[in-house]
Scaffold this active site. Structure first.
Site, PDB file in Angstrom:
ATOM      1  N   GLU A 137     -84.134 -20.935 -47.944  1.00 37.80           N
ATOM      2  CA  GLU A 137     -83.244 -21.051 -46.774  1.00 37.80           C
ATOM      3  C   GLU A 137     -83.171 -22.497 -46.290  1.00 37.80           C
ATOM      4  O   GLU A 137     -82.316 -22.853 -45.479  1.00 37.80           O
ATOM      5  CB  GLU A 137     -83.749 -20.148 -45.639  1.00 37.80           C
ATOM      6  N   GLY A 172     -83.471   5.797 -34.247  1.00 33.76           N
ATOM      7  CA  GLY A 172     -84.842   6.239 -33.958  1.00 33.76           C
ATOM      8  C   GLY A 172     -85.874   5.458 -34.748  1.00 33.76           C
ATOM      9  O   GLY A 172     -87.036   5.832 -34.814  1.00 33.76           O
ATOM     10  N   GLY A 206     -87.754 -19.324 -45.587  1.00 31.85           N
ATOM     11  CA  GLY A 206     -88.546 -19.582 -46.788  1.00 31.85           C
ATOM     12  C   GLY A 206     -87.908 -20.774 -47.475  1.00 31.85           C
ATOM     13  O   GLY A 206     -86.905 -21.320 -46.992  1.00 31.85           O
ATOM     14  N   SER A 207     -88.410 -21.163 -48.637  1.00 31.97           N
ATOM     15  CA  SER A 207     -87.850 -22.347 -49.309  1.00 31.97           C
ATOM     16  C   SER A 207     -86.377 -22.136 -49.651  1.00 31.97           C
ATOM     17  O   SER A 207     -85.561 -23.056 -49.553  1.00 31.97           O
ATOM     18  CB  SER A 207     -88.652 -22.662 -50.574  1.00 31.97           C
ATOM     19  N   GLU A 253     -89.477 -10.177 -40.198  1.00 29.93           N
ATOM     20  CA  GLU A 253     -88.028  -9.970 -40.271  1.00 29.93           C
ATOM     21  C   GLU A 253     -87.571  -8.717 -39.499  1.00 29.93           C
ATOM     22  O   GLU A 253     -86.419  -8.617 -39.101  1.00 29.93           O
ATOM     23  CB  GLU A 253     -87.566  -9.890 -41.718  1.00 29.93           C
ATOM     24  N   HIS A 286     -81.180  16.160 -34.108  1.00 29.81           N
ATOM     25  CA  HIS A 286     -82.493  15.622 -34.475  1.00 29.81           C
ATOM     26  C   HIS A 286     -83.416  16.777 -34.888  1.00 29.81           C
ATOM     27  O   HIS A 286     -83.648  17.012 -36.043  1.00 29.81           O
ATOM     28  CB  HIS A 286     -83.067  14.839 -33.297  1.00 29.81           C
TER      29      HIS A 286
HETATM   30  C1  LIG Z   1     -90.492   2.991 -38.058  1.00 29.69           C
HETATM   31  C2  LIG Z   1     -90.882   4.372 -37.582  1.00 29.69           C
HETATM   32  N1  LIG Z   1     -92.068   4.888 -37.964  1.00 29.69           N
HETATM   33  C3  LIG Z   1     -92.439   6.130 -37.560  1.00 29.69           C
HETATM   34  C4  LIG Z   1     -91.618   6.902 -36.765  1.00 29.69           C
HETATM   35  C5  LIG Z   1     -92.007   8.298 -36.383  1.00 29.69           C
HETATM   36  N2  LIG Z   1     -92.151   8.495 -34.927  1.00 29.69           N
HETATM   37  C6  LIG Z   1     -93.272   8.136 -34.211  1.00 29.69           C
HETATM   38  C7  LIG Z   1     -94.459   7.460 -34.837  1.00 29.69           C
HETATM   39  C8  LIG Z   1     -93.220   8.479 -32.878  1.00 29.69           C
HETATM   40  C9  LIG Z   1     -94.247   8.312 -31.785  1.00 29.69           C
HETATM   41  C10 LIG Z   1     -93.931   7.167 -30.881  1.00 29.69           C
HETATM   42  O1  LIG Z   1     -94.996   7.113 -29.962  1.00 29.69           O
HETATM   43  P1  LIG Z   1     -94.861   6.231 -28.641  1.00 29.69           P
HETATM   44  O2  LIG Z   1     -96.243   6.026 -28.168  1.00 29.69           O
HETATM   45  O3  LIG Z   1     -94.066   5.057 -28.879  1.00 29.69           O
HETATM   46  O4  LIG Z   1     -94.064   7.118 -27.618  1.00 29.69           O
HETATM   47  P2  LIG Z   1     -94.455   8.525 -26.981  1.00 29.69           P
HETATM   48  O5  LIG Z   1     -95.946   8.595 -26.895  1.00 29.69           O
HETATM   49  O6  LIG Z   1     -93.796   8.513 -25.623  1.00 29.69           O
HETATM   50  O7  LIG Z   1     -93.877   9.581 -27.885  1.00 29.69           O
HETATM   51  S1  LIG Z   1     -91.693   9.220 -32.571  1.00 29.69           S
HETATM   52  C11 LIG Z   1     -91.181   9.104 -34.201  1.00 29.69           C
HETATM   53  O8  LIG Z   1     -90.082   9.501 -34.646  1.00 29.69           O
HETATM   54  C12 LIG Z   1     -90.354   6.342 -36.412  1.00 29.69           C
HETATM   55  N3  LIG Z   1     -89.436   7.039 -35.679  1.00 29.69           N
HETATM   56  N4  LIG Z   1     -90.028   5.076 -36.820  1.00 29.69           N
END
Ligand SMILES: Cc1ncc(Cn2c(C)c(CCOP(=O)(O)OP(=O)(O)O)sc2=O)c(N)n1
Ligand SMILES: [Ca+2]
Length: 528
Positions: A28, A401, A25-26, A47, A281
């Site tokens: 930077e 995750g 951006g400006s 980002e 988890h």
């Molecule tokens: C930024 C973000 N948003 C939402 C989630 C919630 N989330 C989500 C939305 C999942 C589904 C991912 O689906 P995919 O199609 O990538 O994989 P699978 O179909 O194999 O589960 S697993 C999970 O924890 C997350 N972990 N991170």
């Protein structure tokens, strides 16, 4: 006279931070002006992509990496990616352009008000220098803070009118510093550890991502063979610390309190190396430890050691500790564990492949030293069972995750490790969080093989909805996505394959290509 700009670039060059991942951006531009010929700028269109690429680069190189973000808005966009970088101990040096010093207080446009607070708690250190003359020293402190154990991201906010200010000759002293870490336990600490391991009747090894980060994988194999121990990977695995077809290998532990105790039942000593205790988890309460078991935790992260709910811990360098520990261990007379049986093939359906088939084909056709960047949450178990991983830096998964890691991290890993083929295995849900990483791959000719597993749903959430008795929750399906059209729109060649033969043919073509390629595969859904 030297300036903040000239001394800072001298420092970055001396410390090896000559690849800059950013979105400008400006604020930077005064930093980016006169950009040196021997530096490389890698542009990300969001980002989250910028930090994801930098995270992959830092993880695969093991070195601090410079990131340049735009003020508060750019930092905010990066926070999701920063959750992963924080938990993967990525040594990212995040810099953000700040408004001119005299215009911060009136909160003019692009003023990053209270800047150091914005990225917390996802950074080890966060700072805005009190005067321009302190900027080079602050960047030096940031580099060393990021790179000293436990490694992790840091953040420095820099007003754009600082860069042109002159500094004293002494400011360049920071460009000549070497700061390193020792971290070997004492003879007495190691004797106590060796005595407990030699005395254990049925020990078990649990290995985490930091074993792979320190390239201590071979030492972990020596340890498992010396004590004839089964070796599990710690839950929520973000790296692969142990060869997955070794006789001692037992798979990845479930990310549940009761599940871990169940798997480790019968062992009297649990040795955890390079992982938090533990990255649970799903909520499945139970005993933290099986009856009669003791736990010892080796980690380079004092916070991990302090926050664990059980066991004894020793904080130090993992490679140094294992290297010093091994000679003190007697060769066990126990029988070696039996290798895990190889899984059976799974039939495909008309128009959709079983994810297991995709992984069997990858295991057959991928180079033996391929690097896999994985972000398909419901297929993790099947992947670890079917795709062999043999050496350090073979696997990366978002450590917190936080989805949106896979596509950009694959680009960053491939930039850092051009000698090995990077294969990204991404879910059709995950792919959308940082899809514009495909543009960076195309622009910089980064030859990643992108495989999109399209099951038209958030597969892992389907499983969780059953676990949490919320099967009627809305928003769990993602139908109607055309990743070939999306990829072509960002400049990446793409093909959709819905038979095993077609997938294998496309994979061979992609593995021989010198530019990125995307393969979209309609798949069935499976249990995580
Ligand atoms: C930024 C973000 N948003 C939402 C989630 C919630 N989330 C989500 C939305 C999942 C589904 C991912 O689906 P995919 O199609 O990538 O994989 P699978 O179909 O194999 O589960 S697993 C999970 O924890 C997350 N972990 N991170
Ligand atoms: Ca999916």
């Amino acid at each position: 006279m030297p300036t903040v700009h000239s001394v800072t670039y001298q420092l970055l060059r001396r410390q090896g931070l000559s690849v800059v991942f950013g979105n400008p951006g400006s604020n930077e531009l005064p930093f980016l002006k006169d950009f040196p010929e021997d530096f490389q700028y890698v542009l990300g269109l969001h980002e989250g992509v910028v930090v994801g690429m930098a995270d992959g680069y830092a993880l695969a190189s093991g070195r601090p990496v410079l990131v340049n973000l735009h003020a508060a808005a750019g930092t905010g966009n990066a926070m999701g990616a920063l959750t992963n970088a924080w938990y993967s101990h990525s040594p990212l040096v995040l810099t953000a352009g700040q408004q001119a010093r005299s215009m911060i207080g009136v909160e003019s446009m692009l003023a990053n008000v209270d800047a150091p607070s914005l990225p917390r708690p996802l950074v080890k250190w966060s700072y805005e220098p009190a005067c321009p003359e302190d900027v080079p020293r602050a960047i030096s402190q940031a580099i060393h803070m990021a790179n000293l154990p436990a490694k992790g991201p840091v953040y420095v906010s820099i007003p754009h009118d600082d860069w042109g200010r002159e500094v004293a000759e002494d400011a360049a002293l920071v460009t000549r510093r070497d700061v390193d870490h020792a971290g070997t336990p004492s003879d007495e600490q190691l004797a106590g550890l060796a005595e407990r391991l030699n005395r254990a009747s049925n020990p078990v090894l649990v290995l985490g991502p930091e074993v792979d980060a320190e390239h201590a994988n071979a030492l972990a194999v020596d340890l498992a063979e010396r004590l004839r121990m089964p070796a599990w990977v710690a839950p929520s695995a973000s790296r692969c610390p142990f060869p997955t077809r070794h006789a001692c290998f037992r798979g990845v532990l479930p990310a549940a309190i009761s599940g871990i105790s169940g798997k480790l039942e019968g062992h009297d000593l649990i040795l955890v190396i390079g992982a938090p205790v533990f990255r649970y988890h799903q909520y499945a309460p139970g005993r933290y430890l099986p009856e009669g078991a003791e736990l010892i935790h080796l980690t380079s992260d004092a916070q991990e050691a302090a926050r664990a709910p059980m066991g004894d811990a020793l904080v130090g360098g993992l490679y140094a500790t294992l290297n010093k520990l091994l000679p003190a261990l007697r060769q066990s007379e126990r029988a070696m564990p039996e290798p895990l049986p190889l899984p059976q093939p799974v039939p495909d359906e008309p128009g959709r492949l079983a994810p297991e088939s995709v992984f069997d084909a990858l295991d057959e056709l991928a180079p033996k030293d391929a690097i896999f960047v994985k972000e398909s949450t419901s297929t993790v178990t099947a992947f670890w069972q079917r795709v062999e991983m043999r050496q350090p830096d073979s696997y990366f998964f978002p450590a917190a995750g936080g989805l949106g890691f896979g596509l950009p991290a694959a680009v960053g890993v491939q930039l850092a490790r051009p000698e090995r083929q990077v294969i990204a295995v991404i879910g059709d849900g995950s792919a959308n969080y940082a899809i514009s990483a495909l543009w960076s791959a195309a622009q910089y000719g980064v030859p990643v093989v992108f495989i999109i597993l399209r099951n038209d749903t958030y597969g892992a959430l389907r499983w969780f909805s059953r676990m949490l008795d919320a099967e009627d929750a809305p928003g769990l399906d993602v139908p109607g996505l055309d990743f070939c059209a999306l990829a072509r729109g960002y400049g990446v060649e793409a093909v959709c394959t819905d038979t095993r033969d077609a997938f294998e043919s496309a994979l061979r073509q992609a593995l021989n290509a010198t530019k990125p390629m995307l393969i979209e595969v309609p798949t069935t859904t499976i249990e995580p």
